[in-house]
Design an enzyme around this catalytic site. Structure first.
Site, PDB file in Angstrom:
ATOM      1  N   SER A  71       0.990  -1.377  -0.046  1.00  0.00           N
ATOM      2  CA  SER A  71       0.093  -0.062  -0.017  1.00  0.00           C
ATOM      3  C   SER A  71       0.962   1.314  -0.138  1.00  0.00           C
ATOM      4  O   SER A  71       1.850   1.203   0.519  1.00  0.00           O
ATOM      5  CB  SER A  71      -0.987   0.146   1.443  1.00  0.00           C
ATOM      6  OG  SER A  71      -1.623   1.164   1.174  1.00  0.00           O
TER       7      SER A  71
ATOM      8  N   LYS B 152      -4.501  -6.802   3.269  1.00  0.00           N
ATOM      9  CA  LYS B 152      -4.639  -5.488   2.430  1.00  0.00           C
ATOM     10  C   LYS B 152      -5.842  -5.194   1.741  1.00  0.00           C
ATOM     11  O   LYS B 152      -6.303  -4.147   1.674  1.00  0.00           O
ATOM     12  CB  LYS B 152      -3.539  -5.897   1.144  1.00  0.00           C
ATOM     13  CG  LYS B 152      -3.700  -4.759   0.072  1.00  0.00           C
ATOM     14  CD  LYS B 152      -3.144  -3.504   0.550  1.00  0.00           C
ATOM     15  CE  LYS B 152      -3.100  -2.282  -0.505  1.00  0.00           C
ATOM     16  NZ  LYS B 152      -3.823  -2.256  -1.583  1.00  0.00           N
TER      17      LYS B 152
ATOM     18  N   HIS C 191      -7.456  -3.442   4.621  1.00  0.00           N
ATOM     19  CA  HIS C 191      -6.905  -2.127   4.533  1.00  0.00           C
ATOM     20  C   HIS C 191      -7.770  -0.969   3.474  1.00  0.00           C
ATOM     21  O   HIS C 191      -8.180  -0.105   3.783  1.00  0.00           O
ATOM     22  CB  HIS C 191      -5.525  -2.063   4.140  1.00  0.00           C
ATOM     23  CG  HIS C 191      -4.780  -0.706   3.961  1.00  0.00           C
ATOM     24  ND1 HIS C 191      -5.326  -0.205   2.414  1.00  0.00           N
ATOM     25  CD2 HIS C 191      -4.128   0.144   4.316  1.00  0.00           C
ATOM     26  CE1 HIS C 191      -4.657   0.975   2.481  1.00  0.00           C
ATOM     27  NE2 HIS C 191      -3.960   1.114   3.367  1.00  0.00           N
ATOM     28  N   ASN C 192      -8.039  -1.734   2.475  1.00  0.00           N
ATOM     29  CA  ASN C 192      -8.635  -0.932   1.288  1.00  0.00           C
ATOM     30  C   ASN C 192      -9.935  -0.839   1.819  1.00  0.00           C
ATOM     31  O   ASN C 192     -10.586   0.329   1.521  1.00  0.00           O
ATOM     32  CB  ASN C 192      -8.557  -1.583   0.154  1.00  0.00           C
ATOM     33  CG  ASN C 192      -7.191  -1.357  -0.709  1.00  0.00           C
ATOM     34  OD1 ASN C 192      -6.028  -1.294  -0.042  1.00  0.00           O
ATOM     35  ND2 ASN C 192      -7.287  -1.391  -1.865  1.00  0.00           N
TER      36      ASN C 192
ATOM     37  N   GLU D 272      -9.867   2.128   3.773  1.00  0.00           N
ATOM     38  CA  GLU D 272      -9.759   3.042   2.911  1.00  0.00           C
ATOM     39  C   GLU D 272     -10.897   3.866   2.505  1.00  0.00           C
ATOM     40  O   GLU D 272     -11.006   5.103   2.390  1.00  0.00           O
ATOM     41  CB  GLU D 272      -8.619   2.725   2.002  1.00  0.00           C
ATOM     42  CG  GLU D 272      -8.313   3.792   0.927  1.00  0.00           C
ATOM     43  CD  GLU D 272      -7.254   3.069  -0.202  1.00  0.00           C
ATOM     44  OE1 GLU D 272      -6.509   2.453   0.071  1.00  0.00           O
ATOM     45  OE2 GLU D 272      -7.682   3.195  -1.356  1.00  0.00           O
TER      46      GLU D 272
HETATM   47  C1  6PG Z   1      -3.129   1.588  -1.589  1.00  0.00           C
HETATM   48  C2  6PG Z   1      -4.189   1.672  -2.367  1.00  0.00           C
HETATM   49  C3  6PG Z   1      -4.325   1.084  -3.737  1.00  0.00           C
HETATM   50  C4  6PG Z   1      -5.334   1.568  -4.852  1.00  0.00           C
HETATM   51  C5  6PG Z   1      -6.762   1.084  -4.731  1.00  0.00           C
HETATM   52  C6  6PG Z   1      -7.737   2.126  -5.279  1.00  0.00           C
HETATM   53  O1  6PG Z   1      -3.135   0.904  -0.620  1.00  0.00           O
HETATM   54  O2  6PG Z   1      -2.111   1.848  -2.030  1.00  0.00           O
HETATM   55  O3  6PG Z   1      -5.260   1.030  -1.798  1.00  0.00           O
HETATM   56  O4  6PG Z   1      -4.459  -0.203  -3.748  1.00  0.00           O
HETATM   57  O5  6PG Z   1      -5.456   2.976  -4.601  1.00  0.00           O
HETATM   58  O6  6PG Z   1      -6.850  -0.106  -5.493  1.00  0.00           O
HETATM   59  O7  6PG Z   1      -8.863   1.210  -4.936  1.00  0.00           O
HETATM   60  P1  6PG Z   1     -10.101   1.504  -5.722  1.00  0.00           P
HETATM   61  O8  6PG Z   1      -9.957   1.856  -7.112  1.00  0.00           O
HETATM   62  O9  6PG Z   1     -11.177   0.440  -5.468  1.00  0.00           O
HETATM   63  O10 6PG Z   1     -10.716   2.904  -5.000  1.00  0.00           O
END
Ligand code: 6PG
Length: 483
Positions: free
Chosen positions: A130, A184, A187-188, A191
């Site tokens: 990430s 991960k 985590h997303n 996010e």
């Molecule tokens: C990270 C982000 C990375 C990316 C996502 C965006 O941890 O660096 O999460 O993995 O920005 O894939 O996800 P979406 O396109 O689903 O918003």
């Protein structure tokens, strides 16, 4: 070809290229390969002076360049492209070699791949990375799954290229097979929740107080000085302060309002449903993105209800600027606690289901730097798990319990204002409902159980006796024990 690279990276789009440069910059010799050779040659041409690269034009040369047991990082699109690269590499590998998928793979794919490759003696590692492009180059957070043998081989590289916080690398071996990719994924999901809560805060400050994006940028900048300090809050201030060059308008006003997603938030919710974990903040964030994309439905509803007189200012509570800004801050903090509490619950449940033995404090530790959700907050989570490893929920850890206690009235006011004024705040509202749900002495789930027994004889328990029971609803309404 001379065997001299410590590690290889194949797939040199932005993330792979930056990761390879980061590895080289830390003194490791890195073999680089890409299906389209020009990407590899341009990397070596442009950045060759940053470290020791071994450019390989063919997969055979690439594999031959790496010291045994080989360690190869695959950085290609999740899904079929990853399988295609694995299929190409595997015949060239030897027992004990390590294949690392550093993309955003679904953890179920990682479980499948790990199992299949283990049969061939190859150690497959799902590694969550990430931090976006910048993180890959200058220090990401790295969530590693797979075997101990694989991590031993990878650790010197992985721990040196990761972000460092207080001298601790934001990289760790979290557990076997898919543990890294599962972490991960969550985590997303977090996010998504974090960004939705920020977006709702922005909408409320603008719609209720009439603040301009540049003024809201100042609010976020101020929040970033306190407990909310985080990468995403800092970035929000930056984005809101940005003016579109071609129109002179606030940049946020010229961006289309249908949010995209690549799928990791959706996966998090799907997994949470399977595990039975209520990740309401992440789910609302994911559904809010879906709703934003239903543009024709939005237009139809907007038109049909254009004249609906439900937003009568005379019936709305008054708000005062500074007080409301502070209420939104408190609501954001409380809702954020809920989103993280839910995410960590999902980590615990996934760990139990798959036997990963995740150390939740360690997850918080490696999320403190490098990753998209990095925040001061993560230190508090780390401390909470250090003080009580078996913590039932983050909500009851003293720091968070105090923060919720202090913010709960503000949280209620913000949700009330959003409902009165028709400013949707689904993540704020559902987080509050989650908190109230957990807190309630008796839930109306009792009625649901009674209804289930009535229409389907699904039975119920009683508060005053052990066992399960059924009432003869269609007959004489007598109750029988079903044990
Ligand atoms: C990270 C982000 C990375 C990316 C996502 C965006 O941890 O660096 O999460 O993995 O920005 O894939 O996800 P979406 O396109 O689903 O918003």
């Amino acid at each position: 070809m001379e065997t001299r690279a410590t590690i290889g990276v194949t797939g040199l789009a932005t993330m792979g290229r930056n990761l390879a440069r980061n590895i080289a910059r830390h003194g490791h010799t890195v073999a680089v390969h890409n299906r389209t050779t020009s990407r590899m040659t341009s990397l070596v041409e442009q950045f060759g002076d940053e470290g020791d690269f071994v450019g390989a034009e063919t997969v055979e040369d690439f594999v031959a360049a790496i010291e045994q047991p080989r360690a190869i990082i695959v950085m290609v699109k999740a899904g079929a492209p990853t399988d295609a690269v694995i299929d190409e590499l595997v015949p060239l590998l030897d027992e004990g070699d390590i294949l690392v998928d550093a993309g955003n793979a679904h953890f179920a794919d990682t479980l499948r791949r790990e199992k299949a490759l283990a049969e061939k003696g190859i150690h497959f590692v799902g590694m969550g990375v990430s931090g976006g492009e910048e993180g890959a180059l200058n220090g990401p957070s790295i969530m590693v799954g797979g075997s101990d043998h694989a991590y031993e081989r990878l650790a010197p590289v992985v721990e040196s290229i990761a972000a460092q916080v207080d001298g601790t690398p934001c990289a760790a071996h979290l557990g076997p097979d898919a543990a890294g990719h599962f972490v991960k994924m969550v985590h997303n999901g977090i996010e998504y929740a974090d960004m939705q809560l920020i977006a709702e805060s922005f909408d409320l400050l603008r719609s209720v107080l009439g603040l301009e994006p540049s003024e809201i940028a100042d609010v976020f900048r101020e929040w970033n000085e306190g407990d909310l300090e985080s990468f995403l809050i800092e970035m929000t201030a930056d984005v809101l302060a940005h003016t579109d060059a071609s129109t002179g308008k606030p940049f946020v006003d010229v961006v289309g309002d249908a949010a995209e997603q690549k799928g990791t938030g959706r996966w998090t919710v799907q997994s949470a449903l399977d595990l039975g974990i209520p990740v309401t903040g992440i789910a609302e964030a994911t559904f809010a993105r879906s709703l934003s994309g239903h543009t024709s439905q939005r237009a139809a509803v907007r038109t049909t209800f254009a004249d609906l007189a439900d937003l009568d200012p005379s019936t709305q509570r008054e708000v005062e600027r500074d007080a409301f800004v502070d209420d939104v801050r408190a609501a954001l903090y409380a809702s954020k606690i809920v989103a993280y509490a839910q995410g960590f619950d999902q980590l615990a449940a996934g760990s139990k289901e798959h036997g990963w033995d995740l150390d939740l404090g360690e997850v918080a530790t490696i999320w403190r730097g490098g990753c998209i959700i990095r925040a001061r907050f993560l230190d508090r989570i780390k401390e909470a798990y250090a003080a009580e490893p078996g913590l039932e929920t983050l909500l009851t850890a003293p720091w968070f319990a105090d923060a919720i206690g202090e913010g709960v009235q503000a949280w209620r006011r913000v949700v009330a204002v959003s409902a009165e004024r028709g400013v949707p705040a689904p993540a704020f509202a559902s987080s509050l409902a989650y908190f109230d749900g957990l807190r309630r002495d008796r839930l109306p789930a009792a009625l649901i159980q009674a209804l289930r027994d009535n229409f389907g004889a699904h039975t119920y328990t009683r508060v005053d006796r052990e066992g399960t029971f059924h009432t003869d609803w269609a007959g004489d309404r007598s109750e029988s024990s079903t044990d």
